[in-house]
Design a protein around this motif. Structure first.
Motif, PDB file in Angstrom:
ATOM      1  N   CYS A   1       0.794  -1.253  -0.127  1.00 20.06           N
ATOM      2  CA  CYS A   1      -0.329   0.169   0.250  1.00 20.06           C
ATOM      3  C   CYS A   1       0.869   1.329  -0.035  1.00 20.06           C
ATOM      4  O   CYS A   1       0.734   2.624  -0.563  1.00 20.06           O
ATOM      5  CB  CYS A   1      -1.015  -0.048   1.497  1.00 20.06           C
ATOM      6  SG  CYS A   1      -2.190  -1.164   1.185  1.00 20.06           S
ATOM      7  N   LEU A   2       1.886   1.317   0.317  1.00 23.12           N
ATOM      8  CA  LEU A   2       2.309   2.108   0.994  1.00 23.12           C
ATOM      9  C   LEU A   2       3.606   2.701  -0.240  1.00 23.12           C
ATOM     10  O   LEU A   2       3.389   3.955  -0.920  1.00 23.12           O
ATOM     11  CB  LEU A   2       4.207   2.145   2.076  1.00 23.12           C
ATOM     12  CG  LEU A   2       3.504   2.493   2.995  1.00 23.12           C
ATOM     13  CD1 LEU A   2       4.639   2.125   3.726  1.00 23.12           C
ATOM     14  CD2 LEU A   2       2.738   3.504   3.865  1.00 23.12           C
ATOM     15  N   ALA A   3       3.700   1.739  -1.323  1.00 24.58           N
ATOM     16  CA  ALA A   3       4.274   1.588  -2.569  1.00 24.58           C
ATOM     17  C   ALA A   3       3.440   2.284  -3.838  1.00 24.58           C
ATOM     18  O   ALA A   3       4.100   3.081  -4.191  1.00 24.58           O
ATOM     19  CB  ALA A   3       5.089   0.086  -2.860  1.00 24.58           C
ATOM     20  N   MET A   4       2.333   2.030  -3.543  1.00 31.24           N
ATOM     21  CA  MET A   4       1.228   2.511  -4.061  1.00 31.24           C
ATOM     22  C   MET A   4       1.337   3.853  -3.906  1.00 31.24           C
ATOM     23  O   MET A   4       0.222   4.726  -4.713  1.00 31.24           O
ATOM     24  CB  MET A   4      -0.170   1.572  -4.056  1.00 31.24           C
ATOM     25  CG  MET A   4       0.051  -0.083  -4.654  1.00 31.24           C
ATOM     26  SD  MET A   4      -1.553  -0.391  -5.308  1.00 31.24           S
ATOM     27  CE  MET A   4      -2.472  -0.471  -3.918  1.00 31.24           C
ATOM     28  N   GLY A   5       1.521   4.726  -2.599  1.00 27.96           N
ATOM     29  CA  GLY A   5       1.073   5.943  -2.423  1.00 27.96           C
ATOM     30  C   GLY A   5       0.166   6.282  -1.297  1.00 27.96           C
ATOM     31  O   GLY A   5      -0.490   6.761  -1.171  1.00 27.96           O
ATOM     32  N   MET A   6      -0.222   5.059  -0.916  1.00 25.78           N
ATOM     33  CA  MET A   6      -0.648   5.440   0.073  1.00 25.78           C
ATOM     34  C   MET A   6      -0.512   6.167   1.303  1.00 25.78           C
ATOM     35  O   MET A   6       0.865   5.957   0.981  1.00 25.78           O
ATOM     36  CB  MET A   6      -1.758   4.069   0.392  1.00 25.78           C
ATOM     37  CG  MET A   6      -2.663   4.046  -0.450  1.00 25.78           C
ATOM     38  SD  MET A   6      -3.429   2.505  -0.423  1.00 25.78           S
ATOM     39  CE  MET A   6      -4.414   2.656   1.469  1.00 25.78           C
TER      40      MET A   6
END
Length: 269
Positions: free
Chosen positions: A136-141
């Motif tokens: 999720c962090l890698a997707m920008g969240m």
């Protein structure tokens, strides 16, 4: 872009009236260079000999995987890609995602495409929980968004339906469990262009139905969805438009029922 759009075949009326293009594929050619094809036994020794003597490999073969494909996708569309194995469907998705260069032609996107496939990378030595957070962090969240969506992602995947698997390393998961978690992570965020490669082929019927409903939500929220699948029923349920690719060429582009029916009959227009 207007000049490109005039060359597209059989774009559905609903897409024409939307007038918000998200992906333009303009006369795209993709060529793979296969090294060592047909070299047979002893090829490693031969390769070392060529390096020492600075000779070129005699066994480089070019594979023309995509041959002059053109189409325009519009905001809110779900587009199926069908064709036999090796027809160029997955290659086309990878090129739209920016993972493969084009030999000729161009691909233009309005927004960031995200490719979701059954082989999407997760870290096998980390737990499912850590993979959810990192994915999720890698997707920008943000961290707050991850915390608020975490349980929803786990519940959607069904990973914990038969035990506390989310706390175990990914290497202990079956291929189906891993694929369900990948889709659940990717589907937690709204994407401009979501490219799905066979990811709906895994999981039970209930998970597949949840996935199809989520795809419809993603379309309504923002962008465009491309779905590669050998399950024609999934294509019919999810996509109103379908592109048939065979031997790297666009065979037919139109309303899903028309294209899928022609494909099933083996009738080219």
């Amino acid at each position: 872009m207007a000049d490109i759009a005039t060359n597209i075949k059989e774009v559905p009326v609903a897409a024409q009236t939307a007038k918000v293009p998200t992906v333009v594929v303009d006369d795209v050619h993709i060529v793979y260079k296969v090294h060592g094809a047909g070299a047979g036994k002893g090829s490693a020794t031969s390769a070392l000999s060529r390096l020492v003597s600075r000779k070129k490999s005699p066994s480089i073969r070019e594979v023309h995987a995509v041959r002059g494909i053109s189409f325009t996708a519009y905001k809110g569309e779900a587009i199926g890609l069908i064709g036999s194995n090796g027809s160029g469907k997955s290659t086309m998705l990878a090129a739209i995602a920016g993972l493969l260069p084009t030999e000729r032609g161009g691909i233009y996107t309005n927004g960031q495409p995200s490719l979701l496939g059954v082989n999407a990378a997760l870290m096998n030595d980390l737990t499912g929980e850590r993979n959810v957070v990192l994915g999720c962090l890698a997707m920008g969240m943000t961290k707050e968004e991850v915390r608020s969506r975490y349980q929803e992602i786990v519940d959607f995947s069904g990973i914990n339906d038969k035990g506390d698997f989310i706390s175990l390393p990914m290497r202990t998961y079956s291929s189906g469990m891993g694929a369900r978690l990948r889709f659940s992570i990717a589907a937690a965020k709204t994407h401009d262009v979501l490219l799905i490669d066979e990811a709906l082929a895994t999981g039970d019927q209930a998970f597949q139905q949840r996935s199809k409903e989520r795809i419809n939500q993603l379309r309504g929220a923002a962008g465009t969805v491309f779905l590669v699948s050998h399950d024609n029923n999934s294509i019919r349920e999810v996509c109103e438009r379908t592109i048939w690719i065979e031997h790297g060429e666009l065979v037919m582009d139109g309303l899903t029922e028309d294209v899928v029916s022609a494909y099933e009959r083996g009738e080219r227009p």
